[in-house]
Scaffold this active site. Structure first.
Site, PDB file in Angstrom:
ATOM      1  N   ARG A 103       0.816  -1.219   0.000  1.00  0.00           N
ATOM      2  CA  ARG A 103       0.000   0.000   0.000  1.00  0.00           C
ATOM      3  C   ARG A 103       0.848   1.267   0.000  1.00  0.00           C
ATOM      4  NH1 ARG A 103       0.462   2.520   4.680  1.00  0.00           N
ATOM      5  NH2 ARG A 103       1.216   1.291   6.447  1.00  0.00           N
ATOM      6  N   GLU A 135       5.821   4.212  24.457  1.00  0.00           N
ATOM      7  CA  GLU A 135       4.688   3.971  23.576  1.00  0.00           C
ATOM      8  C   GLU A 135       3.702   3.011  24.237  1.00  0.00           C
ATOM      9  OE1 GLU A 135       3.934   2.590  18.970  1.00  0.00           O
ATOM     10  OE2 GLU A 135       5.302   1.407  20.209  1.00  0.00           O
ATOM     11  N   TRP A 142       5.008   8.230  15.961  1.00  0.00           N
ATOM     12  CA  TRP A 142       3.663   8.253  15.389  1.00  0.00           C
ATOM     13  C   TRP A 142       3.392   9.520  14.589  1.00  0.00           C
ATOM     14  CZ3 TRP A 142      -0.417   4.909  14.984  1.00  0.00           C
ATOM     15  CH2 TRP A 142      -0.298   3.692  15.663  1.00  0.00           C
ATOM     16  N   TYR A 172      -4.983   1.891  19.111  1.00  0.00           N
ATOM     17  CA  TYR A 172      -4.761   0.882  20.143  1.00  0.00           C
ATOM     18  C   TYR A 172      -5.346   1.203  21.520  1.00  0.00           C
ATOM     19  CZ  TYR A 172      -1.296  -0.982  16.855  1.00  0.00           C
ATOM     20  OH  TYR A 172      -0.678  -1.492  15.755  1.00  0.00           O
ATOM     21  N   ARG A 223      -9.711 -17.433  28.300  1.00  0.00           N
ATOM     22  CA  ARG A 223     -10.299 -16.235  27.680  1.00  0.00           C
ATOM     23  C   ARG A 223      -9.548 -14.965  28.069  1.00  0.00           C
ATOM     24  NH1 ARG A 223     -16.714 -17.750  28.805  1.00  0.00           N
ATOM     25  NH2 ARG A 223     -16.616 -19.836  27.837  1.00  0.00           N
ATOM     26  N   ARG A 261      -0.626  -8.970  12.684  1.00  0.00           N
ATOM     27  CA  ARG A 261      -1.079  -9.258  11.320  1.00  0.00           C
ATOM     28  C   ARG A 261      -0.060  -8.806  10.274  1.00  0.00           C
ATOM     29  NH1 ARG A 261      -2.339  -4.792   8.481  1.00  0.00           N
ATOM     30  NH2 ARG A 261      -2.601  -2.899   9.712  1.00  0.00           N
ATOM     31  N   ASP A 305       6.724  -4.795   9.968  1.00  0.00           N
ATOM     32  CA  ASP A 305       7.925  -4.236   9.349  1.00  0.00           C
ATOM     33  C   ASP A 305       9.101  -4.747  10.177  1.00  0.00           C
ATOM     34  OD1 ASP A 305      10.109  -2.646   8.704  1.00  0.00           O
ATOM     35  OD2 ASP A 305       9.026  -0.754   8.798  1.00  0.00           O
ATOM     36  N   ASN A 320       7.939  -3.854  18.996  1.00  0.00           N
ATOM     37  CA  ASN A 320       6.941  -4.835  19.418  1.00  0.00           C
ATOM     38  C   ASN A 320       7.507  -5.797  20.460  1.00  0.00           C
ATOM     39  OD1 ASN A 320       6.185  -4.820  15.961  1.00  0.00           O
ATOM     40  ND2 ASN A 320       4.952  -3.805  17.518  1.00  0.00           N
ATOM     41  N   ILE A 373      10.136  -7.182   4.795  1.00  0.00           N
ATOM     42  CA  ILE A 373      11.237  -6.227   4.752  1.00  0.00           C
ATOM     43  C   ILE A 373      10.962  -5.284   3.588  1.00  0.00           C
ATOM     44  CG2 ILE A 373      13.707  -5.893   4.338  1.00  0.00           C
ATOM     45  CD1 ILE A 373      14.112  -8.745   5.495  1.00  0.00           C
ATOM     46  N   TYR A 374      10.927  -3.997   3.851  1.00  0.00           N
ATOM     47  CA  TYR A 374      10.732  -3.028   2.772  1.00  0.00           C
ATOM     48  C   TYR A 374      11.963  -3.014   1.863  1.00  0.00           C
ATOM     49  CZ  TYR A 374       6.382  -1.195   4.635  1.00  0.00           C
ATOM     50  OH  TYR A 374       5.073  -1.072   5.027  1.00  0.00           O
ATOM     51  N   ALA A 414       8.042   3.704   5.949  1.00  0.00           N
ATOM     52  CA  ALA A 414       7.136   3.725   4.804  1.00  0.00           C
ATOM     53  C   ALA A 414       5.744   4.068   5.321  1.00  0.00           C
ATOM     54  CB  ALA A 414       7.137   2.381   4.097  1.00  0.00           C
TER      55      ALA A 414
END
Length: 298
Positions: free
Chosen positions: A25, A63, A85, A127, A160, A200, A203, A211, A242-243, A297
């Site tokens: 995208r 963050e 951000w 988030y 749960r 999902r 990068d 993360n 990987i970009y 990106a």
């Protein structure tokens, strides 16, 4: 025993060698694989703050703390000198205004002008909004984090124990739909808290390090609040990529030899999950290789 960072370096190598090259995208293009898993044992105090390039772990933790406040405006981050951000609202403002305002000037206006910050610093229901203030069809708000902590304390064998941010009805209002979208938890017989993060889209060169670091910090906080100890952090990636403008940087990184992972400790126990600050986190033994830079990106 093999250094845990090698599993990440091996993933980078597989994506370079076997990744499907396609247009994404952003228009930059990626090499990607689908469906990958990494495991990090936090029970010995070590955390997956990668060493083959310097990770600004405090930024990642700030963050995560911002997510936990339920915040959705970049002003709260900029006040702590966190700029990760800014790209999305900056791009939106440039398109709307027809100006080529610099990032520094844009961020300066966010900090200095209340009305400008309200209009252009807002990211939508990202988030933190979903984690702490998910609104159901009847208009009731749900604090997924609060519910999770209560379940960890009183029903730790539950299957749960999770929270997520993929609110279908609000995706179009978000500056960026959630990438790390589901967190599930498990308590074993040793009273260790394990966390599985499903992401999902990842990068690998820029985003993954935040993360892993933010996830480790969250696991430490939740374990402390529930009277447990950190166990395993399991990371599952959907589209891991990987970009194309990061290929050379990744090749440089995978040639480096990992150094010992650092340890993370919490210096105090706040009364609630809302009471943590960056000063409560102590990371020792972090001796990484130098920074390798790459463009985001958007």
């Amino acid at each position: 025993m093999q250094h845990p960072e090698y599993q990440f370096l091996d993933l980078l190598r597989r994506v370079l060698e076997k990744g499907d090259e396609r247009v994404d995208r952003t228009g930059v293009g990626t090499r990607s694989l689908f469906g990958e898993l990494l495991r990090f044992d936090l029970s010995n105090g070590q955390v997956p703050i990668m060493t083959t390039k310097r990770v600004y772990w405090k930024t990642a933790v700030k963050e995560m703390l911002w997510f936990l406040t339920g915040g959705t405006n970049i002003r709260q981050l900029l006040e702590q000198n966190v700029k990760i951000w800014s790209d999305w609202p900056l791009e939106k403002y440039r398109k709307a205004s027809g100006t080529d305002i610099s990032q520094d000037e844009f961020e300066g206006r966010i900090l200095a002008e209340d009305e400008f910050a309200r209009e252009w610093g807002e990211l939508g229901p990202v988030y933190g909004k979903q984690w702490r203030r998910w609104v159901d069809a009847d208009g009731r708000e749900h604090d997924q984090i609060g519910t999770l902590i209560e379940t960890l304390k009183h029903n730790p064998s539950s299957r749960r124990m999770l929270f997520h941010a993929w609110n279908v009805g609000e995706l179009d209002s978000m500056a960026l739909p959630p990438c790390h979208m589901v967190y599930q938890f498990h308590v074993n017989s040793r009273n260790e808290l394990n966390c599985l993060i499903f992401q999902r889209s990842c990068d690998l060169f820029l985003g993954s390090f935040f993360n892993f670091s933010g996830g480790a910090a969250l696991l430490h906080m939740l374990a402390q609040q529930a009277g447990l100890t950190p166990g395993e952090l399991v990371w599952v990636g959907g589209d891991v990529h990987i970009y194309l403008n990061h290929i050379d940087q990744v090749r440089e990184q995978i040639e480096r030899t990992p150094r010992p992972l650092p340890t993370m400790t919490l210096t105090r126990k706040p009364d609630s999950i809302d009471g943590y600050t960056i000063d409560d986190f102590e990371v020792t033994g972090y001796d990484p290789h130098p920074v390798i830079k790459g463009d985001v990106a958007v």
